[in-house]
Design a protein around this motif. Sequence first.
Motif, PDB file in Angstrom:
ATOM      1  N   LYS A 184      90.414  35.566  48.559  1.00 45.92           N
ATOM      2  CA  LYS A 184      91.128  36.746  49.071  1.00 45.92           C
ATOM      3  C   LYS A 184      91.584  37.639  47.915  1.00 45.92           C
ATOM      4  O   LYS A 184      91.515  38.857  48.005  1.00 45.92           O
ATOM      5  CB  LYS A 184      92.318  36.328  49.920  1.00 45.92           C
ATOM      6  N   ASP A 185      92.044  37.027  46.839  1.00 47.13           N
ATOM      7  CA  ASP A 185      92.492  37.779  45.663  1.00 47.13           C
ATOM      8  C   ASP A 185      91.296  38.399  44.945  1.00 47.13           C
ATOM      9  O   ASP A 185      91.342  39.559  44.533  1.00 47.13           O
ATOM     10  CB  ASP A 185      93.277  36.856  44.731  1.00 47.13           C
ATOM     11  N   GLY A 186      90.239  37.595  44.773  1.00 43.15           N
ATOM     12  CA  GLY A 186      89.008  38.073  44.172  1.00 43.15           C
ATOM     13  C   GLY A 186      88.961  38.128  42.665  1.00 43.15           C
ATOM     14  O   GLY A 186      87.942  38.512  42.094  1.00 43.15           O
ATOM     15  N   SER A 187      90.016  37.755  41.989  1.00 44.16           N
ATOM     16  CA  SER A 187      90.040  37.861  40.524  1.00 44.16           C
ATOM     17  C   SER A 187      89.638  36.543  39.864  1.00 44.16           C
ATOM     18  O   SER A 187      89.804  35.462  40.431  1.00 44.16           O
ATOM     19  CB  SER A 187      91.433  38.264  40.046  1.00 44.16           C
ATOM     20  N   ASP A 188      89.136  36.669  38.638  1.00 48.51           N
ATOM     21  CA  ASP A 188      88.834  35.476  37.853  1.00 48.51           C
ATOM     22  C   ASP A 188      90.100  34.642  37.659  1.00 48.51           C
ATOM     23  O   ASP A 188      90.054  33.412  37.720  1.00 48.51           O
ATOM     24  CB  ASP A 188      88.253  35.850  36.490  1.00 48.51           C
ATOM     25  N   ALA A 189      91.217  35.337  37.446  1.00 46.74           N
ATOM     26  CA  ALA A 189      92.487  34.629  37.225  1.00 46.74           C
ATOM     27  C   ALA A 189      92.858  33.766  38.426  1.00 46.74           C
ATOM     28  O   ALA A 189      93.371  32.652  38.258  1.00 46.74           O
ATOM     29  CB  ALA A 189      93.604  35.622  36.916  1.00 46.74           C
ATOM     30  N   ALA A 190      92.596  34.237  39.612  1.00 48.12           N
ATOM     31  CA  ALA A 190      92.912  33.456  40.814  1.00 48.12           C
ATOM     32  C   ALA A 190      92.054  32.202  40.897  1.00 48.12           C
ATOM     33  O   ALA A 190      92.539  31.121  41.259  1.00 48.12           O
ATOM     34  CB  ALA A 190      92.735  34.313  42.062  1.00 48.12           C
ATOM     35  N   TYR A 191      90.787  32.336  40.546  1.00 44.87           N
ATOM     36  CA  TYR A 191      89.910  31.165  40.545  1.00 44.87           C
ATOM     37  C   TYR A 191      90.293  30.189  39.430  1.00 44.87           C
ATOM     38  O   TYR A 191      90.260  28.973  39.625  1.00 44.87           O
ATOM     39  CB  TYR A 191      88.438  31.588  40.420  1.00 44.87           C
ATOM     40  N   GLU A 192      90.650  30.724  38.285  1.00 46.12           N
ATOM     41  CA  GLU A 192      91.109  29.863  37.190  1.00 46.12           C
ATOM     42  C   GLU A 192      92.379  29.118  37.584  1.00 46.12           C
ATOM     43  O   GLU A 192      92.537  27.936  37.259  1.00 46.12           O
ATOM     44  CB  GLU A 192      91.331  30.692  35.928  1.00 46.12           C
ATOM     45  N   HIS A 193      93.257  29.798  38.281  1.00 45.31           N
ATOM     46  CA  HIS A 193      94.492  29.158  38.758  1.00 45.31           C
ATOM     47  C   HIS A 193      94.149  28.019  39.728  1.00 45.31           C
ATOM     48  O   HIS A 193      94.745  26.933  39.644  1.00 45.31           O
ATOM     49  CB  HIS A 193      95.404  30.195  39.427  1.00 45.31           C
ATOM     50  N   ALA A 194      93.199  28.254  40.628  1.00 44.99           N
ATOM     51  CA  ALA A 194      92.797  27.211  41.579  1.00 44.99           C
ATOM     52  C   ALA A 194      92.277  25.978  40.833  1.00 44.99           C
ATOM     53  O   ALA A 194      92.637  24.843  41.176  1.00 44.99           O
ATOM     54  CB  ALA A 194      91.745  27.744  42.542  1.00 44.99           C
ATOM     55  N   ALA A 195      91.449  26.195  39.809  1.00 52.23           N
ATOM     56  CA  ALA A 195      90.918  25.057  39.042  1.00 52.23           C
ATOM     57  C   ALA A 195      92.015  24.368  38.242  1.00 52.23           C
ATOM     58  O   ALA A 195      92.042  23.135  38.149  1.00 52.23           O
ATOM     59  CB  ALA A 195      89.802  25.525  38.112  1.00 52.23           C
ATOM     60  N   ALA A 196      92.945  25.151  37.700  1.00 47.98           N
ATOM     61  CA  ALA A 196      94.039  24.557  36.920  1.00 47.98           C
ATOM     62  C   ALA A 196      94.961  23.734  37.813  1.00 47.98           C
ATOM     63  O   ALA A 196      95.457  22.685  37.395  1.00 47.98           O
ATOM     64  CB  ALA A 196      94.831  25.654  36.211  1.00 47.98           C
ATOM     65  N   GLU A 197      95.185  24.200  39.019  1.00 47.33           N
ATOM     66  CA  GLU A 197      96.043  23.474  39.959  1.00 47.33           C
ATOM     67  C   GLU A 197      95.341  22.255  40.564  1.00 47.33           C
ATOM     68  O   GLU A 197      96.010  21.322  41.011  1.00 47.33           O
ATOM     69  CB  GLU A 197      96.500  24.418  41.083  1.00 47.33           C
ATOM     70  N   HIS A 198      94.006  22.291  40.594  1.00 41.74           N
ATOM     71  CA  HIS A 198      93.212  21.211  41.214  1.00 41.74           C
ATOM     72  C   HIS A 198      92.058  20.834  40.281  1.00 41.74           C
ATOM     73  O   HIS A 198      90.879  21.002  40.628  1.00 41.74           O
ATOM     74  CB  HIS A 198      92.702  21.667  42.584  1.00 41.74           C
ATOM     75  N   PRO A 199      92.371  20.305  39.102  1.00 40.92           N
ATOM     76  CA  PRO A 199      91.331  20.060  38.098  1.00 40.92           C
ATOM     77  C   PRO A 199      90.317  18.983  38.475  1.00 40.92           C
ATOM     78  O   PRO A 199      89.249  18.915  37.864  1.00 40.92           O
ATOM     79  CB  PRO A 199      92.117  19.666  36.849  1.00 40.92           C
TER      80      PRO A 199
END
Length: 141
Positions: free
Chosen positions: A28-43
């Motif tokens: 929904k956000d569409g940014s690289d930062a949002a995807y990076e956050h998802a991976a950082a929160e769920h490594p």
Amino acid sequence: MQNLMPEPPATLLPVDEAAEAALEAAAKDGSDAAYEHAAAEHPTSSAAWAALAQRALDEGRAVTAYAYARTGYHRGLDQLRRNGWKGHGPVPWSHEGNRGFLHSLYVLSRAADQIGESDEAARCAQFVRDCDPAAADALGG
């Protein structure tokens, strides 16, 4: 010729609902930062790493895609082994929990090809097909 040896049972990885929700929010956000956050929160989520890898590959960043995909692939191997996989046997695309691993493996193959690792690309492409030919078809390979 018919194979008379029994196939090992399919390995079905658990669905990570929290990681899936984080990936939906990233989409929904569409940014690289949002995807990076998802991976950082769920490594441990192969799906999160696969999403990062696919984005990088789509943007022409093959080395970055390779690194993300390799991480997702190894996280998936860890999960497969914890769920009884013995190094062979079906990992069905039809099961949602398996898709992150299979997607990571597919992107790893494509990224490896783009950086000139042709042996690795071929091995990974064959591994996807060995896990489930439907995965390779669904992912475009």
